[in-house]
Structure formats: structure tokens, C-alpha cells
Design a protein around this motif. Structure first.
Motif, PDB file in Angstrom:
ATOM      1  N   ARG A 237     -15.180  46.813  18.447  1.00  0.00           N
ATOM      2  CA  ARG A 237     -16.028  47.330  17.386  1.00  0.00           C
ATOM      3  C   ARG A 237     -17.349  46.593  17.367  1.00  0.00           C
ATOM      4  NH1 ARG A 237     -12.323  47.198  12.120  1.00  0.00           N
ATOM      5  NH2 ARG A 237     -13.766  48.738  11.354  1.00  0.00           N
TER       6      ARG A 237
ATOM      7  N   PRO B 230     -13.315  52.187   8.760  1.00  0.00           N
ATOM      8  CA  PRO B 230     -11.892  51.994   8.997  1.00  0.00           C
ATOM      9  C   PRO B 230     -11.223  53.322   9.337  1.00  0.00           C
ATOM     10  CG  PRO B 230     -12.401  51.747   6.670  1.00  0.00           C
ATOM     11  CD  PRO B 230     -13.699  51.964   7.376  1.00  0.00           C
ATOM     12  N   VAL B 231     -10.357  53.305  10.323  1.00  0.00           N
ATOM     13  CA  VAL B 231      -9.708  54.524  10.789  1.00  0.00           C
ATOM     14  C   VAL B 231      -8.233  54.478  10.412  1.00  0.00           C
ATOM     15  CG1 VAL B 231      -9.246  55.929  12.816  1.00  0.00           C
ATOM     16  CG2 VAL B 231     -11.285  54.528  12.731  1.00  0.00           C
ATOM     17  N   PRO B 232      -7.708  55.532   9.814  1.00  0.00           N
ATOM     18  CA  PRO B 232      -6.293  55.502   9.406  1.00  0.00           C
ATOM     19  C   PRO B 232      -5.335  55.690  10.579  1.00  0.00           C
ATOM     20  CG  PRO B 232      -7.290  57.578   8.759  1.00  0.00           C
ATOM     21  CD  PRO B 232      -8.382  56.749   9.362  1.00  0.00           C
ATOM     22  N   LYS B 233      -5.590  54.985  11.673  1.00  0.00           N
ATOM     23  CA  LYS B 233      -4.698  55.078  12.831  1.00  0.00           C
ATOM     24  C   LYS B 233      -4.418  53.673  13.326  1.00  0.00           C
ATOM     25  CE  LYS B 233      -6.621  59.425  14.298  1.00  0.00           C
ATOM     26  NZ  LYS B 233      -7.797  59.925  14.970  1.00  0.00           N
ATOM     27  N   PRO B 234      -3.255  53.132  12.953  1.00  0.00           N
ATOM     28  CA  PRO B 234      -2.956  51.747  13.328  1.00  0.00           C
ATOM     29  C   PRO B 234      -3.005  51.536  14.841  1.00  0.00           C
ATOM     30  CG  PRO B 234      -1.347  52.583  11.767  1.00  0.00           C
ATOM     31  CD  PRO B 234      -2.183  53.743  12.164  1.00  0.00           C
ATOM     32  N   GLY B 235      -2.766  52.599  15.620  1.00  0.00           N
ATOM     33  CA  GLY B 235      -2.756  52.466  17.072  1.00  0.00           C
ATOM     34  C   GLY B 235      -4.118  52.090  17.639  1.00  0.00           C
TER      35      GLY B 235
ATOM     36  N   VAL C  96       3.474  49.309   9.766  1.00  0.00           N
ATOM     37  CA  VAL C  96       2.288  50.156   9.623  1.00  0.00           C
ATOM     38  C   VAL C  96       2.222  51.304  10.644  1.00  0.00           C
ATOM     39  CG1 VAL C  96       0.814  48.524  10.900  1.00  0.00           C
ATOM     40  CG2 VAL C  96      -0.225  50.150   9.345  1.00  0.00           C
ATOM     41  N   ALA C  97       2.457  51.023  11.916  1.00  0.00           N
ATOM     42  CA  ALA C  97       2.308  52.074  12.930  1.00  0.00           C
ATOM     43  C   ALA C  97       3.343  53.181  12.730  1.00  0.00           C
ATOM     44  CB  ALA C  97       2.432  51.472  14.328  1.00  0.00           C
TER      45      ALA C  97
ATOM     46  N   VAL D 231      -8.401  51.356   5.531  1.00  0.00           N
ATOM     47  CA  VAL D 231      -8.379  49.899   5.376  1.00  0.00           C
ATOM     48  C   VAL D 231      -6.971  49.363   5.621  1.00  0.00           C
ATOM     49  CG1 VAL D 231      -8.601  48.046   3.678  1.00  0.00           C
ATOM     50  CG2 VAL D 231     -10.371  49.779   3.844  1.00  0.00           C
ATOM     51  N   ALA D 232      -5.962  50.032   5.046  1.00  0.00           N
ATOM     52  CA  ALA D 232      -4.581  49.580   5.222  1.00  0.00           C
ATOM     53  C   ALA D 232      -4.198  49.621   6.697  1.00  0.00           C
ATOM     54  CB  ALA D 232      -3.633  50.447   4.391  1.00  0.00           C
ATOM     55  N   ALA D 233      -4.633  50.660   7.403  1.00  0.00           N
ATOM     56  CA  ALA D 233      -4.272  50.792   8.813  1.00  0.00           C
ATOM     57  C   ALA D 233      -4.921  49.712   9.658  1.00  0.00           C
ATOM     58  CB  ALA D 233      -4.687  52.172   9.337  1.00  0.00           C
ATOM     59  N   GLU D 234      -6.112  49.250   9.229  1.00  0.00           N
ATOM     60  CA  GLU D 234      -6.839  48.289  10.050  1.00  0.00           C
ATOM     61  C   GLU D 234      -6.238  46.890  10.006  1.00  0.00           C
ATOM     62  OE1 GLU D 234      -9.183  48.826  12.126  1.00  0.00           O
ATOM     63  OE2 GLU D 234     -10.143  50.702  11.560  1.00  0.00           O
ATOM     64  N   VAL D 235      -5.732  46.457   8.855  1.00  0.00           N
ATOM     65  CA  VAL D 235      -5.373  45.041   8.762  1.00  0.00           C
ATOM     66  C   VAL D 235      -3.917  44.729   8.424  1.00  0.00           C
ATOM     67  CG1 VAL D 235      -7.689  44.241   8.200  1.00  0.00           C
ATOM     68  CG2 VAL D 235      -6.175  44.942   6.374  1.00  0.00           C
ATOM     69  N   SER D 236      -3.124  45.709   8.010  1.00  0.00           N
ATOM     70  CA  SER D 236      -1.810  45.304   7.494  1.00  0.00           C
ATOM     71  C   SER D 236      -0.724  45.342   8.558  1.00  0.00           C
ATOM     72  CB  SER D 236      -1.419  46.210   6.331  1.00  0.00           C
ATOM     73  OG  SER D 236      -1.332  47.533   6.784  1.00  0.00           O
ATOM     74  N   ASP D 237       0.335  44.556   8.312  1.00  0.00           N
ATOM     75  CA  ASP D 237       1.521  44.608   9.158  1.00  0.00           C
ATOM     76  C   ASP D 237       2.514  45.616   8.600  1.00  0.00           C
ATOM     77  OD1 ASP D 237       0.776  42.382  10.869  1.00  0.00           O
ATOM     78  OD2 ASP D 237       1.002  41.189   9.060  1.00  0.00           O
TER      79      ASP D 237
ATOM     80  N   TYR E 148       2.515  55.421   9.645  1.00  0.00           N
ATOM     81  CA  TYR E 148       1.433  56.378   9.823  1.00  0.00           C
ATOM     82  C   TYR E 148       1.821  57.475  10.816  1.00  0.00           C
ATOM     83  CZ  TYR E 148      -2.163  53.902   7.180  1.00  0.00           C
ATOM     84  OH  TYR E 148      -2.909  53.346   6.173  1.00  0.00           O
TER      85      TYR E 148
ATOM     86  N   ARG F 157      -6.151  49.909  16.450  1.00  0.00           N
ATOM     87  CA  ARG F 157      -6.629  48.691  15.825  1.00  0.00           C
ATOM     88  C   ARG F 157      -7.330  47.733  16.784  1.00  0.00           C
ATOM     89  NH1 ARG F 157      -2.676  45.140  12.340  1.00  0.00           N
ATOM     90  NH2 ARG F 157      -2.193  47.053  11.253  1.00  0.00           N
TER      91      ARG F 157
END
Lengths: 331, 323
Positions: free
Chosen positions: B271, B260-265, A242-243, A220-226, A246, B267
Motif C-alpha cells: 500500500r 480499507p477493503v473488506p477482504k481479509p485475503g 476474520v478470513a 477496517v475490521a478486515a484490515e487489522v483484526s484476527d 468474510y 491484507r
């Protein structure tokens, strides 16, 4: 940046007293959120993330809680210098809270229209009729079909996802500077969770609101946060964009968490589990709180607590071994 | 250990409807409406689905805690539900691990008594000393120190409590363990420990697992085969790599896409956003249960209920399954 940050918190400390014992739940947390930005506060249960949210909202005025803070500013206004009445006026209009459990956050004996309308009547002094019209607008904004017909319905007549939408509608109704969302999607199913996260993100973009998202879910954090701030045992152990965070975690806890969750795309044979369990807030080990579970821990870690230091542009980590971690990631 | 082809557990045509009491005006809840599945020896069958899809009811029927209204569960070919209830030796061979370790362990019993209870019930230990030794063995097997068997559940952390629940399930040397959301109540840093423990136990003991969860990544990680449930029925069933790699049912696609995927890349990826919530199991839509939220739905989907049919290596219940 000339504009002051929407939220600026320095050295927040919250201590609960229970059965004659002091339990420090939050031990010196700094938070800064710029306008239109989403900061995810990531942590496990007991890490102090929800207590932080409540303390910022000023909802911890109870005899067994001691809240201290060096600086607390909302859009340049000093929260500490305000009277209780002034803070109360800010709550619900300038900063709002979306709870995890929508069913217990809504009053079961009042209609939805009454509860949303109350915001306009109390904070804006609108008449009942005007408040009702605005409430219908808000319900349509968050995607509730036939809003004009459903406005007189009661919370139990809505599904879980719809109730969460209503809470979001109430949170954005008065166009606040800051929305604090405390696990807003934890009680929801995956397909509905995606809708709510999308909704919060859309409203943030359209209204320019800053969002503090409290979550335990790395996805969830990866999807929406800066930006992301990772909490462990009452302190922020790492924060950053964020990027970056991670890809190259600067704290072993973040690194271990990322390795401990299964990857949907490449199922490995064994997950890299973190040994042990998070410490009890009443008895956090001296030195670094994560040291007993950390594979990089050295003697220094068990005696001296690492401070949260800048390890790159906009990146902070509280670990004696951050530099070697980042060097190792680059090599 | 590779799963062998003969099924240990077979469910055919399972139906379960809960009729409401005096206060419920809504009518009967059709929790499970026609589920067939097989569990092979030594394999892990994952079941995913959203809340209300009937996965917990299915779990309870698979261990004989709930009697199906229609259909039958068989253990190595022997029916579960006889006139005298579930035969004791079948109960012994099919065990369960529950979601919340704190409420599924009696707070007033010591860990020794909790783990020894199945031994006592099934008369598996000749005397108290043998029982104590066996409890110690079981605790060691799940990674707990046998010295702590005199303690009470509240003295353990969440992950440790779940280990106690697993030790209790293992006590009777079962062939099948049905796990209903065994890691969802645990902190994320502890989840991996328990997930790894299940994999280890399966390798060592060859026990077959039914692993029910809503977390898609966890289910993929532990399962050989995966079933996707929607409103009381299986939408898709097949080898994990197939179901996740080449989903045939639109619901599976939507579920995977929404996770939700823990990969900001990643995003910006496109979907599939489903509209609305899952319909209530009190009044499931006619025809295909998913047609109200499906972007592929046609008139036929609202009228004819699709059967679970072979699509390549796996099965899907959709008129327009991607082949």
C-alpha cells in the motif's frame, strides 16, 4: 494454551433506565481475547458495541445504568471481585481506551506533556522530569515529528491525525495488556486512517498487547483484526476468524452486510440492500432480532431466539439457518 | 438512461475564500481555488476528497447557496449569479440533498409541510388538495408510505429521514440534484437502500446528480464520472472506470490504496502510505498542492502548479501523471 486469555467476559448485560423504561443495550455478550490478538467488534449504531467497551472498562458507573456480568477477568485477575480503587488502578495501566474523538478526549487546557506525563506520575510514581522524558519517547514512538519541541503544545495545536496518535501514545504508554479502541479512525480521513491503523497494529506486534477494536466499518475490521464478532441489537450474532467469516458468513446479517457494501473492484448495477432499519433497543422483536429483515427467516425465527452455537472450529453463529448457509456456500 | 453530451450545469474557474472574523488570526481559508467542471444531463458526477478539500463548498456553489468570489456557474448556458441573486426558475431546477437528515429537516414541521414547502415557494400546486396529492406521490416515489405525512421527522429512522430530504429535493422536478454526503450519516445496512434509490430515481426521472462523498467505493458505485479533489482543486477528473482503474494522479493512487477493503485475503498487499495530514487550506503549499506528501515530487512541483490536462481518457493535474 496455558496462558489465560487477556480478557474473558461472560454474559455481560447492560440495561439503561430512561424515562421509567428499561432499555437493554447489551443482552448477554461473551468476549475472549488472547494475548497479542486483535478482536474486532463490528456493529451498527445502537448495536451495543460502544456500551460493551465502556462496561468492560468499568466506565458505566452511573445511576441509570445497570451492569451485570457472570465472569470478567483481565489476564486471570477477577475484575468482579475487585474494589473500585483496584479497578481504577488497572484503568490506564493494564487496560486502556482510545476514544473516537481525540479533541474531546484530551483536556484542552493542559499541555500534551502534562497529560501523558500524568500517566507515569500517577501509575508509576515517576518524577516530573522522568515523566517528561518518557512522554517524549512515547510521542516519537507514535510518529510525532520533533516530539521534544511539541511536548509543551496544547491539543488544539495538533491536527486530527496527530491528536489520534497522541491518544494512542497514551493508551500504550504503560504497556497495557489490553487496548480498547472505540472507533479510533472514524473521525479521520482515509489516508490518515491507514496510518493510525498501521500504528495500532505495529504496537500490537511489538508490545504483544491485545486489542479490542470497536468499529462499524467492514473494511477496517478486515484490515487489522484476527477475529471478528458481529453485534446486532445487543447480542453477538456471529464470531470467527476474520478470513473465514468474510468468505463464508454463518449468519444472514453478516452475509447481508457484506452484500450491501459496494465493491471497489467490481461495481455492480444494484446493491443488495437490507430492508428496514435496525430495531430500537427499547423494543427488540421476540425471537431472532434480525428476523424481520432477514430473507431466510422462517416461523421458528420469529418465536424462538437462536443461541450462539459453535458451527465450526472457533466459529460461532446465532441463527437457526447457519448450517444450510454454510452448506450452501460449500456447494 | 445514458448521459447525453450537452452540459446542464457548468462551473468555470470557481474560487471561494472565507475571510475570518475578528477572532481568527490564521487568515483566509481558501476553500475552493479554481475548479472547472461540467455536468451532463442524466449523468452522475461523483466528487471524492478528504475533509477540508472544499467539496462541500463546491456543492453549495453549484446550487447557488454560496456565491463564488471568482468564476461562474451556468445552468443550460444561463448564469447563476445575477444582480438579483439566483433566478427563481434556476433554483427550482437545481436542488440539494444534505448530509444529516435530522438537522436539515425542521423538527417542528410535519413531513407534509417539509415536502410541500418547495411546492408552495415555487407555486407548483394550485390548491391544498393537489399539494397533498403531490406530496403523497413524492413520498411513494422515495419508498415512504403517504399515510405517514402527518408525522414529524423524529418519528422516522435515519434512512427514512434521508428519503424525506430526497422527496423534498424532487418536489420541484429538478434537472440537477447536488447531494453532499447523502449516505455517510446512515447505518451501513441502510446505506445501500438510499444508494439504490438514487440510481432508481435517475433511471426513472433522468435527473443529473452531483454525488459528493468521502467513501470511495460508494462514489465509484453510483458515478459515471468522478472528480478527485485535494485542497480546493481537482486533482483528477474522468470516467469512473478510468479514474479508479488507471489513476493518473499520485493522490488518487494513494487514496485508493489507503481505503480499507473488506477482504481479509488482500491484507498483505503493498500500500502507498502517505506521510502526515493534508495541509491546512489557510496556507496551501505553493506549486502543486500535493507535493508536500507526494513520493514523486521534484523541485518543479514546489514551484509550478500543474494544470488539469488530458491524460488518455481523463484529466489529471500532475507534472508526472502516469500516462
Amino acid at each position: 494454551m496455558s496462558e489465560p486469555p487477556v480478557l474473558e467476559i461472560r454474559d455481560l448485560r447492560v440495561t439503561f433506565t430512561a424515562h421509567g423504561r428499561e432499555i437493554p443495550a447489551v443482552r448477554g455478550v461473551d468476549l475472549t481475547i488472547e494475548r497479542g490478538q486483535t478482536l474486532a467488534l463490528l456493529g451498527e449504531s445502537g448495536s451495543g458495541k460502544s456500551v460493551t467497551a465502556k462496561a468492560v472498562m468499568g466506565l458505566l458507573d452511573q445511576p441509570n445504568a445497570d451492569v451485570r456480568c457472570a465472569t470478567a477477568r483481565l489476564g486471570g485477575r477477577d475484575l468482579l471481585a475487585m474494589s473500585e480503587e483496584e479497578r481504577r488502578a488497572l484503568r490506564g495501566s493494564e487496560m486502556t481506551l482510545v476514544f473516537q474523538d481525540a479533541l474531546s478526549a484530551l483536556n484542552p487546557v493542559l499541555s500534551i506533556g502534562h497529560q501523558i506525563g500524568e500517566l507515569y506520575r500517577v501509575h508509576r510514581g515517576l518524577s516530573r522530569k522522568e515523566a517528561r522524558a518518557r512522554s517524549i519517547e512515547m510521542l516519537s514512538l507514535v510518529g510525532i515529528p520533533a516530539a521534544d519541541k511539541r511536548i509543551d503544545d496544547y491539543p488544539h495545536q495538533f491536527s486530527g491525525g496527530m491528536r489520534q496518535r497522541i491518544l494512542v501514545a497514551m493508551a500504550v504508554a504503560l504497556e497495557p495488556d489490553l487496548i480498547i479502541a472505540d472507533e479510533p479512525t472514524t473521525a479521520l480521513d482515509v489516508t490518515v486512517q491507514a496510518q493510525i491503523l498501521e500504528l495500532i497494529d505495529r504496537l500490537r506486534r511489538e508490545l504483544g498487547t491485545a486489542v479490542l477494536l470497536i468499529t462499524h466499518d467492514l473494511g477496517v475490521a478486515a484490515e487489522v483484526s484476527d477475529r471478528v464478532a458481529v453485534m446486532y441489537a445487543g447480542r453477538i450474532v456471529e464470531s470467527g476468524e476474520v478470513a473465514e467469516l468474510y468468505e463464508r458468513p454463518g449468519h444472514p446479517y453478516t452475509e447481508a452486510l457484506l452484500a450491501a457494501i459496494p465493491d471497489l473492484d467490481s461495481p455492480a448495477s444494484s446493491l443488495r440492500a437490507i430492508p428496514g432499519a435496525p430495531p430500537n433497543p427499547a423494543s427488540v422483536p421476540p425471537g431472532c432480532s434480525f428476523a424481520p429483515r432477514c430473507e431466510r427467516a422462517s416461523e421458528l425465527c420469529t418465536t424462538t431466539r437462536p443461541a450462539l452455537l459453535e458451527i465450526g472450529s472457533g466459529r460461532y453463529a446465532a441463527c437457526h439457518h447457519s448450517e444450510e448457509m454454510l452448506d450452501g456456500a460449500l456447494a | 438512461m445514458a448521459p447525453s453530451p450537452d452540459p446542464v450545469l457548468r462551473a468555470s474557474g470557481l474560487h471561494k475564500t472565507y475571510r475570518g472574523g475578528m477572532l481568527s488570526r490564521g487568515g483566509a481559508v481558501r476553500a475552493v481555488a479554481g475548479v472547472d467542471l461540467e455536468l451532463r444531463a442524466g449523468e452522475t458526477l461523483g466528487i471524492v476528497g478528504e475533509s477540508g478539500c472544499g467539496k462541500s463548498t463546491l456543492a453549495r456553489m453549484l446550487v447557488g447557496l454560496e456565491r463564488p468570489d471568482q468564476g461562474e456557474v451556468t445552468f443550460r448556458g444561463r448564469p447563476f449569479f445575477t444582480r438579483g441573486g439566483v433566478p427563481r426558475d434556476i433554483r427550482r431546477r437545481v436542488q440539494m440533498v444534505f448530509q444529516d437528515p435530522l438537522t436539515s429537516l425542521n423538527p417542528r414541521m410535519t413531513v407534509h409541510d417539509i415536502v410541500a414547502e418547495p411546492l408552495r415557494v415555487h407555486r407548483l400546486s394550485p390548491n391544498a388538495r393537489a399539494m397533498r396529492e403531490r406530496v403523497g406521490e413524492l413520498l411513494t416515489l422515495v419508498g415512504l408510505s403517504p399515510d405517514r405525512m402527518g408525522r414529524f421527522p423524529y418519528e422516522f429512522s435515519g434512512g427514512q429521514r434521508q428519503r424525506i430530504g430526497i422527496a423534498r429535493a424532487l418536489a420541484t422536478e429538478p434537472d440537477v440534484i447536488v447531494c453532499d454526503e447523502p449516505v455517510s450519516a446512515l447505518d451501513m445496512s441502510v446505506q445501500a437502500q438510499v444508494v439504490n434509490l438514487f440510481a432508481e430515481l435517475q433511471r426513472e426521472l433522468g435527473v443529473a446528480l452531483v454525488f459528493i462523498a468521502h467513501d470511495l467505493a460508494v462514489v465509484r458505485h453510483v458515478s459515471h464520472r468522478v472528480g478527485v479533489m485535494y485542497l480546493g482543486r481537482l486533482a483528477e477528473l474522468g470516467p469512473a472506470a478510468e479514474v479508479y482503474g488507471a489513476p493518473a494522479h499520485p493522490y488518487t493512487m494513494a487514496l485508493l490504496s489507503a481505503a480499507p477493503v473488506p477482504k481479509p485475503g488482500l491484507r498483505g498487499r503493498s500500500r502507498i502510505m502517505l506521510a502526515g495530514d493534508p495541509p491546512s487550506p489557510v496556507a496551501p503549499p505553493p506549486g502543486c498542492r500535493f507535493h508536500t506528501r507526494c513520493w514523486k515530487a521534484t523541485d518543479r512541483c514546489g514551484e509550478v502548479e500543474p494544470a488539469l490536462e488530458a491524460v488518455g481518457e481523463h484529466f489529471a493535474a500532475c507534472h508526472y501523471a502516469t500516462r
